[in-house]
Design a protein around this motif. Structure first.
Motif, mmCIF file in Angstrom:
data_model
loop_
_atom_site.group_PDB
_atom_site.id
_atom_site.type_symbol
_atom_site.label_atom_id
_atom_site.label_comp_id
_atom_site.label_asym_id
_atom_site.label_seq_id
_atom_site.Cartn_x
_atom_site.Cartn_y
_atom_site.Cartn_z
ATOM 1 N N CYS A 103 0.879 -1.367 0.193
ATOM 2 C CA CYS A 103 -0.064 0.085 0.105
ATOM 3 C C CYS A 103 0.822 1.400 -0.085
ATOM 4 C CB CYS A 103 -0.731 0.010 1.186
ATOM 5 S SG CYS A 103 -2.079 -1.407 1.241
ATOM 6 N N VAL A 104 0.258 2.194 -0.499
ATOM 7 C CA VAL A 104 1.082 3.768 -0.690
ATOM 8 C C VAL A 104 -0.196 4.694 -0.196
ATOM 9 C CG1 VAL A 104 2.749 2.880 -2.137
ATOM 10 C CG2 VAL A 104 0.527 4.031 -3.204
ATOM 11 N N PRO A 105 0.220 5.873 0.279
ATOM 12 C CA PRO A 105 -0.714 6.816 0.171
ATOM 13 C C PRO A 105 -1.595 7.210 -1.236
ATOM 14 C CG PRO A 105 1.271 7.545 1.191
ATOM 15 C CD PRO A 105 1.592 6.502 0.405
ATOM 16 N N GLU A 106 -2.875 7.698 -1.044
ATOM 17 C CA GLU A 106 -3.593 7.707 -2.331
ATOM 18 C C GLU A 106 -3.032 8.820 -3.230
ATOM 19 O OE1 GLU A 106 -6.136 6.513 -3.496
ATOM 20 O OE2 GLU A 106 -7.225 5.680 -1.918
ATOM 21 N N ASP A 107 -2.357 9.714 -2.787
ATOM 22 C CA ASP A 107 -1.757 10.714 -3.768
ATOM 23 C C ASP A 107 -0.331 10.465 -4.080
ATOM 24 O OD1 ASP A 107 -0.577 11.096 -1.138
ATOM 25 O OD2 ASP A 107 -1.134 13.104 -1.402
ATOM 26 N N SER A 108 0.267 9.130 -3.803
ATOM 27 C CA SER A 108 1.398 9.019 -4.085
ATOM 28 C C SER A 108 1.743 8.562 -5.426
ATOM 29 C CB SER A 108 1.900 7.530 -3.402
ATOM 30 O OG SER A 108 3.166 6.984 -3.825
ATOM 31 N N PRO A 109 3.071 8.953 -6.189
ATOM 32 C CA PRO A 109 3.138 8.591 -7.706
ATOM 33 C C PRO A 109 3.360 7.337 -7.873
ATOM 34 C CG PRO A 109 4.940 9.609 -6.504
ATOM 35 C CD PRO A 109 4.145 9.610 -5.196
ATOM 36 N N ILE A 110 3.903 6.259 -6.792
ATOM 37 C CA ILE A 110 4.194 4.945 -6.946
ATOM 38 C C ILE A 110 2.850 3.954 -7.533
ATOM 39 C CG2 ILE A 110 4.787 3.031 -5.833
ATOM 40 C CD1 ILE A 110 6.159 4.736 -3.583
ATOM 41 N N LYS A 111 2.930 3.714 -8.557
ATOM 42 C CA LYS A 111 1.833 3.012 -9.169
ATOM 43 C C LYS A 111 1.848 1.455 -9.328
ATOM 44 C CE LYS A 111 -0.087 6.561 -10.426
ATOM 45 N NZ LYS A 111 -1.236 7.325 -9.674
ATOM 46 N N SER A 112 3.267 0.807 -9.226
ATOM 47 C CA SER A 112 3.822 -0.549 -9.267
ATOM 48 C C SER A 112 4.783 -0.827 -8.359
ATOM 49 C CB SER A 112 3.893 -0.949 -10.711
ATOM 50 O OG SER A 112 5.294 -0.403 -11.152
ATOM 51 N N VAL A 113 5.380 -2.127 -8.196
ATOM 52 C CA VAL A 113 6.205 -2.401 -7.445
ATOM 53 C C VAL A 113 7.385 -1.967 -7.766
ATOM 54 C CG1 VAL A 113 6.411 -4.734 -8.617
ATOM 55 C CG2 VAL A 113 7.197 -4.497 -6.274
ATOM 56 N N LYS A 114 7.556 -1.946 -9.191
ATOM 57 C CA LYS A 114 8.848 -1.449 -9.816
ATOM 58 C C LYS A 114 9.185 -0.082 -9.442
ATOM 59 C CE LYS A 114 9.694 -5.056 -12.537
ATOM 60 N NZ LYS A 114 10.678 -5.922 -12.343
ATOM 61 N N ARG A 176 -3.872 3.166 -0.556
ATOM 62 C CA ARG A 176 -4.320 2.697 -1.846
ATOM 63 C C ARG A 176 -3.244 1.288 -2.005
ATOM 64 N NH1 ARG A 176 -1.340 3.732 -6.272
ATOM 65 N NH2 ARG A 176 -0.638 5.935 -5.440
ATOM 66 N N ILE A 177 -4.280 0.197 -2.333
ATOM 67 C CA ILE A 177 -3.396 -0.941 -2.571
ATOM 68 C C ILE A 177 -2.881 -0.985 -3.947
ATOM 69 C CG2 ILE A 177 -3.741 -3.314 -2.794
ATOM 70 C CD1 ILE A 177 -5.892 -3.348 -0.763
ATOM 71 N N VAL A 178 -1.514 -1.366 -3.876
ATOM 72 C CA VAL A 178 -0.738 -1.352 -5.143
ATOM 73 C C VAL A 178 -0.743 -2.705 -5.742
ATOM 74 C CG1 VAL A 178 1.396 -1.280 -6.581
ATOM 75 C CG2 VAL A 178 0.733 0.588 -4.732
ATOM 76 N N ASP A 179 -0.581 -3.736 -4.909
ATOM 77 C CA ASP A 179 -0.658 -5.224 -5.368
ATOM 78 C C ASP A 179 -0.830 -5.973 -4.253
ATOM 79 O OD1 ASP A 179 -0.052 -7.414 -6.995
ATOM 80 O OD2 ASP A 179 1.906 -7.088 -7.073
ATOM 81 N N GLU A 180 -1.133 -7.297 -4.253
ATOM 82 C CA GLU A 180 -1.317 -8.412 -3.300
ATOM 83 C C GLU A 180 -0.093 -9.067 -3.103
ATOM 84 O OE1 GLU A 180 -5.185 -10.719 -2.625
ATOM 85 O OE2 GLU A 180 -3.640 -12.262 -3.573
ATOM 86 N N VAL A 181 0.370 -9.008 -1.888
ATOM 87 C CA VAL A 181 1.786 -9.949 -1.900
ATOM 88 C C VAL A 181 1.391 -11.375 -1.445
ATOM 89 C CG1 VAL A 181 3.715 -9.907 -0.455
ATOM 90 C CG2 VAL A 181 2.914 -8.055 -0.932
ATOM 91 N N LEU A 182 0.498 -11.738 -0.658
ATOM 92 C CA LEU A 182 0.182 -13.062 -0.305
ATOM 93 C C LEU A 182 -1.135 -13.134 0.258
ATOM 94 C CD1 LEU A 182 1.284 -15.866 0.335
ATOM 95 C CD2 LEU A 182 1.654 -15.264 2.609
ATOM 96 N N GLN A 183 -2.113 -14.053 -0.073
ATOM 97 C CA GLN A 183 -3.331 -14.596 0.755
ATOM 98 C C GLN A 183 -2.819 -15.747 1.557
ATOM 99 O OE1 GLN A 183 -6.825 -15.674 -1.489
ATOM 100 N NE2 GLN A 183 -6.802 -13.602 -2.688
ATOM 101 N N SER A 184 -3.682 -15.558 2.822
ATOM 102 C CA SER A 184 -3.270 -16.572 3.940
ATOM 103 C C SER A 184 -4.360 -16.884 4.416
ATOM 104 C CB SER A 184 -2.141 -15.889 4.775
ATOM 105 O OG SER A 184 -2.158 -16.848 5.940
#
Length: 292
Positions: A103-114, A176-184
């Motif tokens: 997750c990142v803040p809603e206004d973060s420029p980060i869009k993907s793990v890269k 904001r959720i960027v990606d799912e790391v793991l389901q458990s």
């Protein structure tokens, strides 16, 4: 007191009451004392220890415990070499898997793990996060978070990896959720030497059977009714049963007894239809366990 003892770890904290509730449904009564880490259980062959789920797999692997209940995520985090007895799909809020999410803040420029290359990530699951980043070829600074992880971005971290069931806490903190790391999901795990012991293995298999039977019964009810022989097929066709309904002959040769198990959510739609085709004596009853 039995000469044979199974040392069982019960997860403290958020899973504690859910675990005790599931055991209660299965016929085991666990009681907690505010002054003891050894819960009482009404089975002389089981000794319980209250322990954080995060530590459970490590102590099971080392043989301090014969078995324990913890999340698949914490087995992966600690890389513990344990035997998985069964999956138990329950958590502190719901009967569905929990998700570890980036997750990142809603206004973060980060869009993907890269976009996290060289950034700072806060999380309680450091091992899981590092494995995830390695899989994506990203190098970042992963820091252990002692709690309140959701409030750390953007001042204390660029991103977090946090566990969620409903996502409400993340939304409340404008993340904001960027990606799912793991389901458990929750698992019953065993020490490998304990699993090789015939008595302990049988004891764990019995516990597993009873716990899983309770989970299988959740959300289901039984229905039984009297049906005229000539309308039997019409009734059977409208019953979304787990298997073929049980049909028994009544003393009146023109009438049959039909019983089945269905999803509780469908009862309100099915009973009026059954009544329309002439079913009588319709009884709904609770189901506590289902064993296939």
């Amino acid at each position: 007191m039995s000469d044979q003892i199974l040392r069982l770890g019960i997860p403290a904290g958020s899973l504690q009451e859910a675990t005790a509730g599931l055991f209660r449904q299965a016929g085991y009564r666990i009681t907690f004392s505010s002054r003891s880490y050894y819960p009482a259980i009404d089975d002389d062959e089981i000794e319980c220890l209250l322990l954080r789920a995060q530590e459970m797999a490590r102590y099971v692997e080392n043989g301090i415990l014969d078995a324990g209940i913890t999340g698949h995520d914490w087995v992966q985090e600690t890389q513990a070499d344990v035997h998985e007895v069964c999956e138990l799909v329950f958590s502190k809020v719901s009967r569905r898997p929990v998700r570890w999410v980036l997750c990142v803040p809603e206004d973060s420029p980060i869009k993907s793990v890269k976009d996290l290359e060289g950034k700072r990530i806060a999380t309680e699951a450091v091992g899981l996060t590092k494995t995830y980043l390695e899989k994506h070829g990203v190098t970042a600074n992963v820091e252990f978070s002692w709690g309140a992880t959701e409030v750390k971005p953007p001042r204390l971290a660029d991103a977090i990896v946090e566990v969620t069931e409903t996502g409400s806490s993340l939304r409340a903190n404008d993340l904001r959720i960027v990606d799912e790391v793991l389901q458990s999901t929750t698992r019953l795990i065993a020490n490998r030497k304990s699993w090789d012991d015939d008595w302990k293995r049988q004891k764990l298999e019995n516990i597993s059977l009873m716990l899983q039977s309770c989970l299988a019964a959740e959300g289901k009810v039984g229905l039984m009714m009297n049906v005229r022989r000539e309308t039997l097929q019409e009734v059977i066709d409208m019953l979304p049963s787990m298997q073929s309904p049980t049909v028994s002959q009544l003393s009146d040769p023109d009438w049959l007894d039909v019983s089945t198990i269905i999803e509780e959510s469908t009862v309100r739609m099915i009973i009026p239809k059954l009544k329309e085709v002439g079913a009588t004596g319709i009884v709904e009853f609770p189901i506590s366990k289902i064993i296939e």
